[in-house]
Design an enzyme around this catalytic site. Structure first.
Site: not given
Ligand code: AMP
Length: 287
Positions: A31, A33, A37, A147, A149, A185
């Site tokens: 979340g 977002l 995301h 992602g 990242k 992020s």
């Molecule tokens: P998170 O909410 O941080 O767990 O991220 C959820 C998904 O979004 C994961 O697969 C992350 O790798 C992806 N994600 C987060 N930040 C980025 C970004 N800057 N570029 C691409 N994907 C991302």
């Protein structure tokens, strides 16, 4: 968009979609977002009949002294964004729903975790693998979007899919960045204005490091260069700068032409630990 809190309800919807031969694209998130995301969701939207987004801040993947309580949350805003992006189902369970008190198993990740964030955050990827396995059983996706990242996470989940013969197809999505190169992020909101100004140096260091390596610098020279560049341009404390093969995450002594490598960094700012990386096919003499 339907908001679903119960595992059994989500399974019913997904099963119906799969029985109707529909493709189900799944984007698991914690979340708060942002455009990173959104890109995953948009790609899932383009490539599937049904899109499921999950929002779950998974306590199992946070260490004792990490930021589980402080992790940014804004479900009302997230709901609005998800709706605008055309998500069909927002799966938003409680911790109690996801982790029953009488649970008996946990997944342990044995490879690809003795380096990078796995080394610094013991147990983190066990928590990730466990929750992702559960989410796959709940959402039953045909494709799941992750992602780059979080490249080590991708490597771990690819291992999980292979080890357990899962039929879901993982789609790797490139890192989405701010205009100045900082990887988007949820944790960027915790940078002070000064730190936010400095933070793009991480991506610059990675790009310059890749060029140096391809121009013939050794692995250790390259790591040292990246570390020094970040030290000179930010007040962050460097957690690691590493180069490994990707996705196996094995040590590389001398890179071979065409070998897939990751150059990865984690750096601690006052209230946020940022990670970034580049994964590339090593081409000697490039740039
Ligand atoms: P998170 O909410 O941080 O767990 O991220 C959820 C998904 O979004 C994961 O697969 C992350 O790798 C992806 N994600 C987060 N930040 C980025 C970004 N800057 N570029 C691409 N994907 C991302």
């Amino acid at each position: 968009m339907k908001i679903i809190n119960l595992i059994s309800d989500m399974q019913k919807e997904s099963l119906a979609a799969r029985l109707a031969k529909k493709t189900v694209g799944f984007v698991p998130t914690m979340g708060f977002l942002h455009e990173g995301h959104a890109t995953l969701i948009e790609q899932a939207r383009k490539e599937n009949d049904i899109v499921v987004l999950s929002i779950f801040v998974n306590p199992l993947q946070f260490g004792q002294n990490e930021d589980f309580d402080a992790y940014p949350r804004d479900i009302a805003r997230d709901e609005k964004i998800a709706r605008e992006l055309g998500v069909d189902y927002l799966f938003y369970p409680t911790i109690e729903e996801m982790y029953k008190e009488d649970r008996t198993t946990l997944i342990t990740v044995e490879k690809r975790v003795d380096v990078l964030c796995g080394k610094k955050r013991p147990g983190h990827f066990d928590g990730v693998a466990t929750v992702v396995m559960k989410l796959f059983q709940i959402v039953m996706p045909t494709q799941a979007y992750f992602g780059m990242k979080d490249a080590q996470q991708v490597a771990v989940i690819e291992g999980l899919i292979s080890d357990y013969h899962l039929t879901v197809q993982l789609v790797r999505v490139n890192t989405i960045r701010e205009e100045d190169g900082l990887a988007k992020s949820s944790r960027n909101v915790y940078l002070t204005p000064k730190e936010r100004e400095e933070a793009p140096a991480i991506h610059q260091a990675l790009q310059l490091g890749k060029s140096r390596l391809e121009q013939g610098a050794s692995i250790s020279e390259t790591k040292e260069f990246v570390e020094n560049y970040i030290k000179e341009h930010t007040a962050s404390e460097i957690d690691y700068v590493e180069i490994y093969s990707y996705p196996n995450l094995k040590e590389v002594k001398e890179p071979r032409d065409g070998e897939s490598l990751i150059l990865a960094v984690a750096a601690k700012f006052s209230r946020a630990r940022l990670i970034d990386n580049i994964v590339f096919s090593y081409t000697k003499g490039e740039n």
